[in-house]
Motif scaffolding. Structure first.
Motif, PDB file in Angstrom:
ATOM      1  N   HIS A 133      -4.463   4.539   8.487  1.00 53.37           N
ATOM      2  CA  HIS A 133      -5.753   3.460   8.689  1.00 53.37           C
ATOM      3  C   HIS A 133      -4.959   2.196   9.487  1.00 53.37           C
ATOM      4  O   HIS A 133      -3.724   1.911   9.081  1.00 53.37           O
ATOM      5  CB  HIS A 133      -6.402   3.102   7.363  1.00 53.37           C
ATOM      6  N   ILE A 165      -9.218  -6.488   1.419  1.00 56.92           N
ATOM      7  CA  ILE A 165     -10.270  -6.119   0.591  1.00 56.92           C
ATOM      8  C   ILE A 165     -10.217  -4.724   0.111  1.00 56.92           C
ATOM      9  O   ILE A 165     -10.507  -4.372  -1.082  1.00 56.92           O
ATOM     10  CB  ILE A 165     -11.582  -6.487   1.007  1.00 56.92           C
ATOM     11  N   ASP A 166     -10.259  -3.804   1.152  1.00 54.82           N
ATOM     12  CA  ASP A 166     -10.209  -2.310   0.923  1.00 54.82           C
ATOM     13  C   ASP A 166      -9.844  -1.737   2.403  1.00 54.82           C
ATOM     14  O   ASP A 166     -10.351  -1.573   3.374  1.00 54.82           O
ATOM     15  CB  ASP A 166     -11.822  -2.041   0.682  1.00 54.82           C
ATOM     16  N   LYS A 218     -14.500  -5.243  10.535  1.00 53.52           N
ATOM     17  CA  LYS A 218     -13.563  -4.114  10.664  1.00 53.52           C
ATOM     18  C   LYS A 218     -12.497  -4.542  12.009  1.00 53.52           C
ATOM     19  O   LYS A 218     -11.555  -4.191  11.861  1.00 53.52           O
ATOM     20  CB  LYS A 218     -14.078  -2.767  10.765  1.00 53.52           C
ATOM     21  N   HIS A 265      -1.576   2.758   5.510  1.00 49.43           N
ATOM     22  CA  HIS A 265      -2.054   1.655   6.640  1.00 49.43           C
ATOM     23  C   HIS A 265      -0.923   1.005   7.211  1.00 49.43           C
ATOM     24  O   HIS A 265       0.392   0.982   6.759  1.00 49.43           O
ATOM     25  CB  HIS A 265      -2.820   0.571   5.763  1.00 49.43           C
ATOM     26  N   ILE A 313      -9.064   1.060   3.183  1.00 48.88           N
ATOM     27  CA  ILE A 313      -9.602   2.156   3.803  1.00 48.88           C
ATOM     28  C   ILE A 313     -11.093   2.133   4.328  1.00 48.88           C
ATOM     29  O   ILE A 313     -11.388   2.494   5.523  1.00 48.88           O
ATOM     30  CB  ILE A 313      -9.933   3.508   2.887  1.00 48.88           C
ATOM     31  N   GLU A 314     -11.792   1.213   3.838  1.00 47.84           N
ATOM     32  CA  GLU A 314     -13.185   0.857   4.233  1.00 47.84           C
ATOM     33  C   GLU A 314     -13.227  -0.081   5.437  1.00 47.84           C
ATOM     34  O   GLU A 314     -13.906  -0.084   6.400  1.00 47.84           O
ATOM     35  CB  GLU A 314     -14.152   0.184   3.075  1.00 47.84           C
ATOM     36  N   TYR A 315     -12.271  -0.894   5.432  1.00 46.18           N
ATOM     37  CA  TYR A 315     -12.475  -2.051   6.571  1.00 46.18           C
ATOM     38  C   TYR A 315     -11.183  -2.033   7.413  1.00 46.18           C
ATOM     39  O   TYR A 315     -10.876  -3.007   8.055  1.00 46.18           O
ATOM     40  CB  TYR A 315     -12.441  -3.444   5.774  1.00 46.18           C
ATOM     41  N   SER A 316     -10.586  -0.809   7.677  1.00 49.97           N
ATOM     42  CA  SER A 316      -9.508  -0.932   8.690  1.00 49.97           C
ATOM     43  C   SER A 316     -10.276  -0.531   9.909  1.00 49.97           C
ATOM     44  O   SER A 316     -11.622  -0.314  10.141  1.00 49.97           O
ATOM     45  CB  SER A 316      -8.678   0.361   8.436  1.00 49.97           C
ATOM     46  N   LYS A 340      -8.171  -5.259   5.249  1.00 50.10           N
ATOM     47  CA  LYS A 340      -7.367  -4.250   4.414  1.00 50.10           C
ATOM     48  C   LYS A 340      -6.906  -5.171   3.189  1.00 50.10           C
ATOM     49  O   LYS A 340      -6.540  -4.625   2.075  1.00 50.10           O
ATOM     50  CB  LYS A 340      -5.851  -3.958   5.051  1.00 50.10           C
ATOM     51  N   ILE A 373       0.655  -1.221   0.032  1.00 48.08           N
ATOM     52  CA  ILE A 373      -0.004   0.080   0.082  1.00 48.08           C
ATOM     53  C   ILE A 373       0.990   1.140  -0.103  1.00 48.08           C
ATOM     54  O   ILE A 373       0.544   2.139  -0.669  1.00 48.08           O
ATOM     55  CB  ILE A 373      -1.105   0.032   1.357  1.00 48.08           C
ATOM     56  N   HIS A 400      -3.937   8.327   1.988  1.00 39.61           N
ATOM     57  CA  HIS A 400      -4.059   7.026   2.605  1.00 39.61           C
ATOM     58  C   HIS A 400      -3.247   6.073   2.704  1.00 39.61           C
ATOM     59  O   HIS A 400      -2.766   5.587   1.743  1.00 39.61           O
ATOM     60  CB  HIS A 400      -5.444   6.684   2.009  1.00 39.61           C
TER      61      HIS A 400
END
Length: 416
Positions: free
Chosen positions: A260, A241-242, A233, A152, A244-247, A239, A98, A150
């Motif tokens: 994230h 998968i996504d 989450k 992680h 930003i969405e699932y952190s 992470k 990432i 963004h």
């Protein structure tokens, strides 16, 4: 006089992933040796602020002083998975991918390749450099002021643990209860002392899960704002998968970076991996699983009481909780759900908001609901239940939990 004791015991290995546990299970016991303890009351912290040791110790002493109960606080597996509870930051291979992709897309040259980043000092150096470059670009109006890069980072929990999510944690609570029934430094009524689980958010979820795994052992659950199904989450591999969405949560420790964060876990979305978080793995972790609730209903029934905000959409959807407590009623559990909907219900002392957790005073919740539950248990005590084993079919797997030798054991078989 109030007595505070700290214990370390062996608990459970990770049977699902065939990982032998490295750490001991630590828990604290608080009781007044001048009073008869009428119950073992577990106050189970969730994630974040209510896992603070000082807060937990003060709460335990207050409850043990004011009520005739012994208070237990368990440092269950992976409890130290937040910076405020001792976790540390690191970059795993996905984090590095990432970082590499994001900086290349932003045209930022790193001082060395991501594979060279091995420790937190190097992470801090690289992230500070990125932050300085972004700050300079905003100053020169190359970037909009509301732009954030963004990235992680992963969290290494204390004791070199990892996020199993739910099962090992609930087993820890049960193993402590069984240990104390036999070894507590006070009269446990021949091992028949009631066990009541209390918790908020993840702590409430674990309280419900412990009752699912060992319904013959748990006499009651008092809950604030727990989720009825597992939370993507919070498991750690979202992470993949996504990120930003699932952190699990975000931080602006570096002002121009939206960082994230997720806990270390071995679970994965890769269906070819032995660590695949399959539908069966999800199913056993759900409290709201109608077929499992039907199975549980054939066992001694714990008492349940729960408070929940109707507007808690992000973390613990109220629809799930309503359905769960409707099913409890269907199967004749003594279960009461208080769904908080109105601003007028915010009194500033017990309930302070309509957000997740409602800013609720756990001390007030306990003093309000625990005496009522103790009276119910006293008037209708559980009879000794000989078959201390329960099995839950989960897609292609059968999860069997059995109490023997004062511990709870998990066995997983194929479900034909």
């Amino acid at each position: 006089m109030l007595i505070n004791k700290i214990y370390e015991i062996d608990s459970c290995d990770d049977i699902e992933l065939s990982i032998k546990r490295e750490s001991k299970l630590e828990f604290k016991l608080c009781f007044d040796d001048e009073k008869k303890s009428e119950a073992l009351v577990f106050i189970t912290p969730g994630l974040g602020g209510d896992a603070d040791d000082n807060y937990r110790e003060h709460l335990a002493q207050t409850i043990a002083s004011d009520l005739n109960v012994a208070v237990v606080s368990v440092n269950y597996h992976c409890i130290g998975n937040r910076p405020q509870t001792g976790s540390t930051f690191y970059l795993d291979e996905i984090d590095k991918l990432i970082l590499n992709a994001a900086t290349q897309a932003a045209g930022i040259k790193l001082p060395y390749g991501v594979d060279k980043i091995q420790n937190y000092d190097q992470i801090n150096e690289v992230f500070n450099l990125i932050n300085q470059i972004l700050n300079e670009r905003k100053r020169k109006e190359i970037l909009n002021l509301d732009f954030f890069l963004h990235l992680h980072m992963s969290l290494q929990p204390t004791k070199n643990e990892y996020q199993n999510f739910g099962i090992m944690q609930a087993q820890d609570l049960i193993n402590v209860a069984l240990y104390l029934k036999k070894n507590a430094p006070f009269d446990t009524m021949g091992g028949g002392i009631p066990v009541i689980m209390i918790g908020s958010s993840h702590g409430g979820y674990l309280s419900h899960l412990a009752a699912k795994i060992a319904p013959w052992l748990i006499d009651g659950v008092i809950d604030n704002s727990s989720y009825a199904r597992h939370r993507w989450k919070l498991i750690g591999f979202g992470k993949e998968i996504d990120f930003i969405e699932y952190s699990e949560f975000s931080s602006f420790a570096f002002p121009h970076i939206n960082l994230h964060c997720s806990s270390k876990t071995f679970w994965t979305s890769n269906s070819s991996s032995p660590y695949f978080f399959s539908p069966a793995r999800r199913m056993i972790r759900n409290i709201l699983e109608p077929s499992h609730l039907q199975i549980q209903s054939a066992y001694p029934k714990p008492y349940y009481v729960s408070y929940h905000s109707f507007y808690d959409r992000r973390i613990a959807p109220p629809e799930d909780k309503i359905e769960l407590y409707d099913i409890f009623q269907k199967y004749h559990f003594d279960a009461k759900l208080y769904m908080i909907k109105e601003q007028s219900q915010i009194d500033g002392k017990f309930i302070k908001s309509l957000d997740h957790g409602m800013g609720m005073s756990i001390k007030t919740l306990i003093k309000k609901e625990l005496p009522i539950m103790l009276e119910k248990i006293k008037n209708n005590p559980k009879k000794e239940y000989k078959d201390k084993s329960i099995s839950y079919p989960c897609e292609d797997l059968l999860y069997n939990f059995t109490q023997k030798k004062d511990k709870i054991f998990l066995e997983i078989k194929g479900n034909k």
